[in-house]
Design a protein around this motif. Structure first.
Motif, PDB file in Angstrom:
ATOM      1  N   LYS A  84       0.840  -1.198   0.000  1.00 37.10           N
ATOM      2  CA  LYS A  84       0.000   0.000   0.000  1.00 37.10           C
ATOM      3  C   LYS A  84       0.882   1.257   0.000  1.00 37.10           C
ATOM      4  O   LYS A  84       0.502   2.311  -0.485  1.00 37.10           O
ATOM      5  N   ILE A  85       2.081   1.095   0.574  1.00 33.06           N
ATOM      6  CA  ILE A  85       2.919   2.284   0.786  1.00 33.06           C
ATOM      7  C   ILE A  85       3.944   2.467  -0.322  1.00 33.06           C
ATOM      8  O   ILE A  85       4.246   3.587  -0.730  1.00 33.06           O
ATOM      9  N   THR A  86       4.505   1.373  -0.792  1.00 33.09           N
ATOM     10  CA  THR A  86       5.620   1.496  -1.716  1.00 33.09           C
ATOM     11  C   THR A  86       5.723   0.297  -2.642  1.00 33.09           C
ATOM     12  O   THR A  86       5.257  -0.794  -2.318  1.00 33.09           O
ATOM     13  N   SER A  87       6.351   0.547  -3.798  1.00 30.96           N
ATOM     14  CA  SER A  87       6.564  -0.573  -4.703  1.00 30.96           C
ATOM     15  C   SER A  87       7.956  -1.174  -4.457  1.00 30.96           C
ATOM     16  O   SER A  87       8.340  -2.170  -5.042  1.00 30.96           O
ATOM     17  N   ASP A  88       8.689  -0.531  -3.549  1.00 29.07           N
ATOM     18  CA  ASP A  88      10.033  -1.006  -3.264  1.00 29.07           C
ATOM     19  C   ASP A  88      10.056  -1.588  -1.855  1.00 29.07           C
ATOM     20  O   ASP A  88      10.274  -0.884  -0.881  1.00 29.07           O
ATOM     21  N   HIS A 130       8.389   7.957   6.114  1.00 30.25           N
ATOM     22  CA  HIS A 130       8.009   9.117   5.305  1.00 30.25           C
ATOM     23  C   HIS A 130       6.924   8.730   4.316  1.00 30.25           C
ATOM     24  O   HIS A 130       5.912   9.402   4.160  1.00 30.25           O
ATOM     25  N   LYS A 131       7.128   7.591   3.649  1.00 26.96           N
ATOM     26  CA  LYS A 131       6.174   7.114   2.648  1.00 26.96           C
ATOM     27  C   LYS A 131       4.860   6.704   3.315  1.00 26.96           C
ATOM     28  O   LYS A 131       3.781   6.953   2.786  1.00 26.96           O
ATOM     29  N   GLU A 188      -1.737  10.439   4.897  1.00 24.01           N
ATOM     30  CA  GLU A 188      -2.333  11.764   4.622  1.00 24.01           C
ATOM     31  C   GLU A 188      -3.340  11.647   3.483  1.00 24.01           C
ATOM     32  O   GLU A 188      -4.433  12.185   3.551  1.00 24.01           O
ATOM     33  N   VAL A 189      -2.934  10.939   2.435  1.00 27.06           N
ATOM     34  CA  VAL A 189      -3.832  10.753   1.287  1.00 27.06           C
ATOM     35  C   VAL A 189      -5.107  10.060   1.754  1.00 27.06           C
ATOM     36  O   VAL A 189      -6.221  10.489   1.448  1.00 27.06           O
ATOM     37  N   PHE A 248       2.927   9.927   4.126  1.00 31.22           N
ATOM     38  CA  PHE A 248       2.309  10.519   2.926  1.00 31.22           C
ATOM     39  C   PHE A 248       1.073   9.721   2.521  1.00 31.22           C
ATOM     40  O   PHE A 248       0.030  10.290   2.206  1.00 31.22           O
ATOM     41  N   ASN A 249       1.212   8.400   2.548  1.00 32.26           N
ATOM     42  CA  ASN A 249       0.085   7.550   2.172  1.00 32.26           C
ATOM     43  C   ASN A 249      -1.079   7.752   3.129  1.00 32.26           C
ATOM     44  O   ASN A 249      -2.243   7.808   2.727  1.00 32.26           O
ATOM     45  N   ASN A 289      12.816  10.140   2.949  1.00 34.17           N
ATOM     46  CA  ASN A 289      12.429   9.117   1.974  1.00 34.17           C
ATOM     47  C   ASN A 289      12.455   7.717   2.536  1.00 34.17           C
ATOM     48  O   ASN A 289      12.494   6.756   1.809  1.00 34.17           O
TER      49      ASN A 289
END
Lengths: 378, 263
Positions: free
Chosen positions: A312-316, A354-355, A361-362, A358-359, A350
């Motif tokens: 959900k947060i990152t592709s990495d 952090h990710k 917040e969205v 941001f997620n 980063n």
């Protein structure tokens, strides 16, 4: 003869004020400082934009005279930074760039006046006379009004209203600050009518209250909601209390977490589960129900954050946990439950956190919008 | 004729951030760090940027997790335009009931238009597309006011019924309000203190300047496609393509893209 009179007038006024002169050319610095020292109470000098900001913070001058093209930080950026500290500061630009674009840019960011290079004493005298006269007039206004520490905050609201100044309206949705400016339309004892944005009205409706904030007021004003008129973008609030708000000092947005993040703290080699209440990129608030330990300010330990839904947060996703060294800022006890606010001692930008934030917040903003989707559509 | 003076005197107060962002857009220094600071300190802006950059229309193969990444991919101008539109959109109450248009479909069509604009116009004409996102968005603000005024005057049904059969919406609006929708939008922007260049473009005013004229021609083509009654209809696509051909735009690319996007 007129020039002589202006010099005399300028000396009379300027001797009460301090000035900061920012210029990278040493030769010009010497020339102009000699002139300024004959007029002003104190003259401070900086050689680039960064030093300019430092000296501004240190000496708090009444006026800033600055070049635009400088190393490290240019004049416009320095001015913007200074305006954030002191929005009403008088700033005069001394520059070779007098093209319309530069001039307009300067006036848009709140510069008071402009002196074109090469430096001309007569022009400098006229500009300083104008700027310092304005300063003196404004001070008389505020004197009549009283200084920040002494004045009554009701008088302050009245001042804001009569001068059509903006005021910030602060709300929160699950930790996410929702802030927009408003204008006081009417003021009547404890009742304040404000006009603001549609979104802010929705936020006020959600919280059934709002906090008003202005740089003129020492403390924020907590208000309860009396009525909202969505057609006119107006809200009627009732003043409840003055208080010092924490949000202004908060550099980072704090969000309520979801179930996709777990946290542990490591003390004396043992890991203990803690329950996060909210988190930012600088700090976290958590409760620690199962730890029999007394914490005090500056205690340090390791915080481990585990992200259970990385996709959900990152592709990495190479790792699902991060370790951060933290330091206790404060302890809180509420309803027999213990809470800690800890600050991160080492934090990489980063990072996964952090990710995550941001997620989050969205998610929270979208959640807020969809809660009021019917209102938004109608 | 319905008078709108009262509604115009009670517009919402816009966030100062809109003007800060526009200033940044006009600043030749392209201070992306400053823009990033503004975005990262505002959850609404962060949310808008990340939602867009992970959407089907504007997304990429990998998830865009941070505003920094999104900004690197979209560039400053596009990012600022989208964020300014978001802030304006959050300030004013959406209301197109008079046109039988709901929130979701309106915004979906708007984003399709942005996508079309960006894919259609080449980077060598970047000035054309970068400056049209905001005018496209704000052009219909006048219609929000029209709708609200119609509701207050109990004339919503009259208008909506007239709209069903009318061939020229603009004439209908002029009959009811004395203004076209874009003229009213321009008045709103003027009340809010926006830049004269933007107001002029939104008002569809003529000018001899070549760049401005090209923007206006392009805006007119997009107006046809984004017709409030029949957005992306077959008929309007044909008219738009003909208009593009007449003005020397790549009309066959427009044809292919508009077919592809409206599926």
């Amino acid at each position: 003869m007129e020039n002589m009179e202006n010099i005399v007038r300028l000396k009379e006024i300027a001797q009460n004020y301090t000035i900061l002169f920012v210029e990278d050319s040493k030769a010009l610095q010497k020339q102009v400082v000699k002139f300024l020292q004959k007029l002003f109470k104190e003259v401070h000098v900086a050689s680039d934009g960064e030093e300019g900001i430092e000296k501004f913070k240190e000496y708090n001058p009444n006026v800033v005279l600055t070049d635009l093209t400088m190393p490290k930080l240019n004049g416009h950026d320095m001015i913007r930074a200074i305006k954030k500290i002191e929005p009403d500061i008088e700033i005069v630009i001394l520059s070779a760039h007098s093209d319309p674009d530069t001039l307009m840019k300067s006036f848009h960011i709140g510069v008071s006046d402009f002196i074109a290079k090469p430096v001309n004493a007569s022009k400098m005298i006229n500009v300083f006379l104008k700027v310092l006269s304005t300063l003196a007039r404004n001070e008389k206004k505020l004197e009549a009004f009283g200084n920040k520490a002494q004045r009554n905050d009701s008088d302050t609201l009245d001042f804001i209203f009569k001068n059509s100044m903006d005021i910030d309206i602060v709300n929160h949705y699950r930790g996410v600050p929702l802030i927009n400016r408003g204008k006081i339309v009417s003021l009547n004892k404890d009742e304040i009518i404000l006009r603001t944005t549609y979104f802010q009205l929705l936020a006020i409706k959600y919280e059934n209250m709002a906090v008003l904030d202005s740089s003129l007021i020492n403390e924020d004003i907590k208000c309860s909601l009396l009525d909202i008129n969505f057609e006119n973008y107006e809200v009627i609030l009732k003043k409840e209390e003055f208080f010092k708000s924490a949000y202004k000092n908060r550099e980072e947005i704090r969000v309520e977490t979801d179930n996709d993040i777990r946290a542990f703290i490591e003390i004396k080699g043992e890991r203990h589960f803690v329950e996060i209440i909210d988190i930012s990129t600088k700090a976290v608030l958590f409760s620690y129900p199962s730890i029999d330990e007394e914490f005090k300010r500056n205690d340090s330990f390791k915080l481990i954050l585990v992200f259970d839904n990385l996709k959900k947060i990152t592709s990495d996703y190479t790792t699902k946990a991060i370790e951060i060294n933290v330091s206790v800022y404060k302890t809180v006890q509420k309803n027999e439950e213990n809470f800690l606010v800890v600050f991160f001692k080492d934090f990489k930008t980063n990072s996964l956190l952090h990710k995550y934030i941001f997620n989050r917040e969205v998610e929270l903003v979208e959640e807020f919008k969809s809660k009021f989707q019917d209102s938004l559509k109608d | 004729m319905i008078i709108l003076d009262d509604k115009l005197s009670k517009l919402p107060i816009l966030p100062q951030k809109i003007f800060d962002l526009l200033l940044l857009k006009d600043d030749q220094n392209y201070d992306s760090q400053k823009l990033l600071n503004i975005i990262e300190n505002d959850a609404i802006l962060t949310a808008r940027l990340l939602t867009l950059s992970n959407s089907k229309l504007f997304g990429f193969n990998n998830k865009i997790e941070t505003p920094q990444k999104a900004l690197n991919l979209y560039g400053m101008n596009f990012t600022i335009s989208i964020l300014v539109c978001e802030l304006i959109g959050n300030s004013i109450k959406f209301d197109l009931d008079a046109y039988n248009v709901d929130f979701e479909s309106y915004h979906k069509n708007l984003e399709l238009t942005y996508k079309l604009l960006y894919d259609w116009i080449s980077d060598k004409d970047a000035f054309l597309k970068e400056d049209l996102i905001i005018p496209l968005y704000v052009s219909n603000l006048g219609r929000f006011l029209f709708t609200q005024a119609l509701k207050e005057e109990n004339k919503l049904e009259d208008f909506s019924n007239s709209l069903v059969f009318c061939k020229n919406i603009i004439s209908l609006e002029k009959n009811f309000f004395g203004y076209t929708y874009y003229e009213m939008s321009a008045i709103i922007l003027h009340k809010w203190g926006f830049d004269k260049r933007l107001i002029k473009l939104v008002a569809r005013s003529k000018d001899n300047n070549y760049e401005y004229t090209r923007k206006l021609e392009l805006l007119k083509i997009l107006d046809i496609l984004l017709n409030i009654k029949e957005p992306f209809s077959k008929k309007n696509k044909l008219i738009a393509i003909a208009e593009a051909k007449k003005n020397g735009f790549d009309f066959s690319k427009l044809e292919n893209l508009s077919d592809k996007l409206s599926l």
